[in-house]
Design a protein around this motif. Sequence first.
Motif, PDB file in Angstrom:
ATOM      1  N   UNK A   1      15.735   2.864 -34.454  1.00  0.00           N
ATOM      2  CA  UNK A   1      14.855   3.469 -35.447  1.00  0.00           C
ATOM      3  C   UNK A   1      14.226   4.743 -34.923  1.00  0.00           C
ATOM      4  N   UNK A   2      13.772   5.564 -35.840  1.00  0.00           N
ATOM      5  CA  UNK A   2      13.189   6.836 -35.464  1.00  0.00           C
ATOM      6  C   UNK A   2      11.737   6.927 -35.878  1.00  0.00           C
ATOM      7  N   UNK A   3      11.239   8.150 -35.957  1.00  0.00           N
ATOM      8  CA  UNK A   3       9.854   8.397 -36.328  1.00  0.00           C
ATOM      9  C   UNK A   3       9.773   9.723 -37.050  1.00  0.00           C
ATOM     10  N   UNK A   4       8.827   9.844 -37.962  1.00  0.00           N
ATOM     11  CA  UNK A   4       8.614  11.108 -38.651  1.00  0.00           C
ATOM     12  C   UNK A   4       7.682  12.031 -37.860  1.00  0.00           C
ATOM     13  N   UNK A   5       7.157  11.528 -36.752  1.00  0.00           N
ATOM     14  CA  UNK A   5       6.270  12.339 -35.926  1.00  0.00           C
ATOM     15  C   UNK A   5       7.060  13.410 -35.189  1.00  0.00           C
ATOM     16  N   UNK A   6       6.407  14.532 -34.822  1.00  0.00           N
ATOM     17  CA  UNK A   6       7.097  15.590 -34.077  1.00  0.00           C
ATOM     18  C   UNK A   6       7.638  15.072 -32.746  1.00  0.00           C
ATOM     19  N   UNK A   7       8.754  15.638 -32.331  1.00  0.00           N
ATOM     20  CA  UNK A   7       9.359  15.253 -31.051  1.00  0.00           C
ATOM     21  C   UNK A   7       8.357  15.437 -29.912  1.00  0.00           C
ATOM     22  N   UNK A   8       8.290  14.439 -29.027  1.00  0.00           N
ATOM     23  CA  UNK A   8       7.369  14.479 -27.907  1.00  0.00           C
ATOM     24  C   UNK A   8       6.082  13.723 -28.146  1.00  0.00           C
ATOM     25  N   UNK A   9       5.791  13.355 -29.408  1.00  0.00           N
ATOM     26  CA  UNK A   9       4.562  12.633 -29.731  1.00  0.00           C
ATOM     27  C   UNK A   9       4.575  11.239 -29.097  1.00  0.00           C
ATOM     28  N   UNK A  10       3.473  10.882 -28.443  1.00  0.00           N
ATOM     29  CA  UNK A  10       3.337   9.533 -27.902  1.00  0.00           C
ATOM     30  C   UNK A  10       2.948   8.614 -29.053  1.00  0.00           C
ATOM     31  N   UNK A  11       3.878   7.762 -29.462  1.00  0.00           N
ATOM     32  CA  UNK A  11       3.668   6.888 -30.615  1.00  0.00           C
ATOM     33  C   UNK A  11       2.861   5.658 -30.253  1.00  0.00           C
ATOM     34  N   UNK A  12       2.938   5.232 -29.013  1.00  0.00           N
ATOM     35  CA  UNK A  12       2.181   4.083 -28.532  1.00  0.00           C
ATOM     36  C   UNK A  12       2.015   4.199 -27.029  1.00  0.00           C
ATOM     37  N   UNK A  13       0.906   3.685 -26.540  1.00  0.00           N
ATOM     38  CA  UNK A  13       0.664   3.666 -25.097  1.00  0.00           C
ATOM     39  C   UNK A  13      -0.317   2.543 -24.803  1.00  0.00           C
ATOM     40  N   UNK A  14       0.169   1.334 -24.909  1.00  0.00           N
ATOM     41  CA  UNK A  14      -0.694   0.174 -24.707  1.00  0.00           C
ATOM     42  C   UNK A  14       0.115  -0.970 -24.110  1.00  0.00           C
ATOM     43  N   UNK A  15      -0.584  -2.033 -23.758  1.00  0.00           N
ATOM     44  CA  UNK A  15       0.062  -3.159 -23.101  1.00  0.00           C
ATOM     45  C   UNK A  15       1.070  -3.849 -23.992  1.00  0.00           C
ATOM     46  N   UNK A  16       0.836  -3.839 -25.302  1.00  0.00           N
ATOM     47  CA  UNK A  16       1.717  -4.542 -26.224  1.00  0.00           C
ATOM     48  C   UNK A  16       3.032  -3.807 -26.449  1.00  0.00           C
ATOM     49  N   UNK A  17       2.956  -2.497 -26.671  1.00  0.00           N
ATOM     50  CA  UNK A  17       4.152  -1.725 -27.033  1.00  0.00           C
ATOM     51  C   UNK A  17       4.729  -0.917 -25.870  1.00  0.00           C
ATOM     52  N   UNK A  18       3.962  -0.754 -24.804  1.00  0.00           N
ATOM     53  CA  UNK A  18       4.385   0.139 -23.730  1.00  0.00           C
ATOM     54  C   UNK A  18       4.162   1.586 -24.131  1.00  0.00           C
ATOM     55  N   UNK A  19       4.860   2.494 -23.496  1.00  0.00           N
ATOM     56  CA  UNK A  19       4.744   3.921 -23.808  1.00  0.00           C
ATOM     57  C   UNK A  19       5.960   4.329 -24.625  1.00  0.00           C
ATOM     58  N   UNK A  20       5.747   4.639 -25.886  1.00  0.00           N
ATOM     59  CA  UNK A  20       6.832   4.985 -26.804  1.00  0.00           C
ATOM     60  C   UNK A  20       6.664   6.438 -27.226  1.00  0.00           C
ATOM     61  N   UNK A  21       7.739   7.214 -27.107  1.00  0.00           N
ATOM     62  CA  UNK A  21       7.695   8.651 -27.396  1.00  0.00           C
ATOM     63  C   UNK A  21       8.753   9.002 -28.439  1.00  0.00           C
TER      64      UNK A  21
END
Length: 318
Positions: free
Chosen positions: A261-281
């Motif tokens: 799956x993808x994201x509509x956020x701009x490339x490089x955006x940190x989508x998540x950074x927490x214990x549950x999801x980890x660091x997703x870019x």
Amino acid sequence: MKVIFAGTPEFAAVALQSLHEAGFEIPLVLTQPDRPAGRGMQLQPSAVKQYAVKHGIKVLQPLSLRTDSKDPQRAEEAKAAHQRLLSTPYDVMVVAAYGLILPRSTLDIKPCINIHGSLLPRWRGAAPIHRAIEAGDSETGITIMEMEEGLDTGPMLLIERIAIDDSDTTGSLHDKLAALGGKMIVEALGKMQHQQLEAVVQPEEGVNYAAKISKEEATLDFTQSAVEISRKIRAFNPFPGAHGSVNGTVIKLWGAEVLDGGSKSPAGTVLAADAQHGIVVACGTGSLRLTELQKPGGKRLPAAEFIKGFPLEGLSFA
């Protein structure tokens, strides 16, 4: 069978060890001059020299083997090295990641065979392991080949293939290929002694050049696809280390997983950074979960530990 060995890094040292332990007589080793390394930039011997010295094998470290060099010092050292080769009884020269060009004058003395870390002619050149991972190749291997003046163009003598795992980095694949190369060169010389090696000319199709890795290449472009970025992270581990920057701070990325799956956020955006999801870019296509990171002056850390000291939520990689 007397073997002169020419090589420099750990990849070559593994082959030298294999030949030595197999009982081949090694009257001389050629390796590159000691280089400054470490924080103190003290001169350090190559991995090949370290093994040779430890086992009482004579070592020669010319700056060049080209007697026609325009640099007088290099030309003199090359002439001295050429005379040393002529005066040393040997049957074959084995070359592995030496780092110096062997001129025609050297190639003409005795047969020269090379341990090359790819399935020729797929990757000729200096960085076949990095480039195979970066390109997404599913397999690689070792080619034992006759040397000629062209860059990795000589006839092939032995080939063995191995799979490239999705988790392989240049470091892990290097170690697999080094061990394979050591095994195969012993096999090749054994067959050579009994005239059982058949030389096969390389095909003209499928040739690629594995250019030397530059530090500039390690700067990631998050507008690329998640798959491409993941390959680069693996290909540049351990050197030179892929990286991006957050608010001007360069962060090295040592591990990543491609997410569906993808994201509509701009490339490089940190989508998540927490214990549950980890660091997703977010990437140009798809997204990555970063699994191992390193800030300047810090240690390589799992993502969960990294964000404790460097919060990334709401930020972006440039």
